[in-house]
Write a protein that holds these residues in place. Sequence first.
Motif, short mmCIF file in Angstrom:
data_model
loop_
_atom_site.label_atom_id
_atom_site.label_comp_id
_atom_site.label_asym_id
_atom_site.label_seq_id
_atom_site.Cartn_x
_atom_site.Cartn_y
_atom_site.Cartn_z
N VAL A 139 -52.70 37.73 -59.70
CA VAL A 139 -51.83 38.49 -60.60
C VAL A 139 -50.58 38.91 -59.83
N VAL A 140 -49.42 38.47 -60.31
CA VAL A 140 -48.16 38.90 -59.69
C VAL A 140 -47.54 39.96 -60.59
N LEU A 141 -47.28 41.13 -59.99
CA LEU A 141 -46.84 42.32 -60.74
C LEU A 141 -45.42 42.70 -60.35
N TYR A 142 -44.67 43.23 -61.30
CA TYR A 142 -43.26 43.58 -61.06
C TYR A 142 -43.00 45.04 -61.42
N PRO A 143 -43.21 45.97 -60.49
CA PRO A 143 -43.02 47.39 -60.79
C PRO A 143 -41.56 47.81 -60.86
N GLY A 144 -40.62 46.89 -60.68
CA GLY A 144 -39.19 47.23 -60.63
C GLY A 144 -38.55 47.50 -61.99
N HIS A 145 -39.23 47.21 -63.10
CA HIS A 145 -38.69 47.56 -64.43
C HIS A 145 -39.74 48.41 -65.15
N ALA A 146 -39.30 49.18 -66.16
CA ALA A 146 -40.15 50.22 -66.75
C ALA A 146 -41.52 49.70 -67.22
N GLU A 147 -41.50 48.66 -68.04
CA GLU A 147 -42.78 48.13 -68.56
C GLU A 147 -43.62 47.57 -67.41
N GLY A 148 -42.92 46.99 -66.42
CA GLY A 148 -43.62 46.41 -65.27
C GLY A 148 -44.30 47.45 -64.40
N LEU A 149 -43.67 48.63 -64.29
CA LEU A 149 -44.27 49.71 -63.50
C LEU A 149 -45.55 50.20 -64.17
N LEU A 150 -45.45 50.39 -65.48
CA LEU A 150 -46.61 50.82 -66.26
C LEU A 150 -47.73 49.77 -66.14
N GLU A 151 -47.32 48.52 -66.22
CA GLU A 151 -48.28 47.42 -66.17
C GLU A 151 -48.95 47.36 -64.79
#
Length: 187
Positions: A139-151
């Motif tokens: 799983v590659v996660l992207y916390p740099g944008h709002a939905e990505g941080l939540l995800e």
Amino acid sequence: MHFISLTQTTHEFINATVKLGDKAIDATCGNGHDTLFLAKAVGVCGCVWSFDIQESALFIARQRLIEANVLKRVHLICDSHERMEHHIMPESRVGIRVIVFNLGYLPGGNKQITTKVASTLKALKISWQLLERSGLLAVVLYPGHAEGLLETQSVLQAVERLQLQPSRVEHVKTPSEKGPQGLYIWK
Ligand SMILES: C[S@@+](CC[C@H](N)C(=O)[O-])C[C@H]1O[C@@H](n2cnc3c(N)ncnc32)[C@H](O)[C@@H]1O
């Protein structure tokens, strides 16, 4: 500073896990880079199911697979990954060795069309059930944008909560707090 390429890390883990003839799922096809990598890794006798909700992404991916002469071993499916069970028949489920989620939005595409917490969590749960023992969930996660941080937060919490009992886990972070993260879980 040493720059970690998560794509490279993901592909190295895939290569170390997948054997020729295996089956794989790309839960977020996008432009098809990961799907192409998986298609090559499973070889001519293997099979890849690749999902995306955007027909335009699948179109680009299809061209990429045609150019590489691997389209025959790939099922491109325009549907949400939480419905993957509807497309992978029970008799075809043996031997699924790797499932990849490269979350977020399509690079160069509409940033509003992004993966969402609820469907991602549902799809991850189903993926764990479909995965072969010793298989890899990447799983590659992207916390740099709002939905990505939540995800990112939700996925990390869910993995704890679901008590998947993995045989091995690797959590790879890039130097910046907002940079992408890779979560690799072996069943
Ligand atoms: C970061 S991109 C994937 C990159 C891709 N793996 C590649 O190699 O080019 C994320 C993709 O997920 C797709 N997506 C968003 N929600 C989805 C869902 N519920 N099911 C399947 N795909 C989804 C987006 O349309 C986007 O193309």
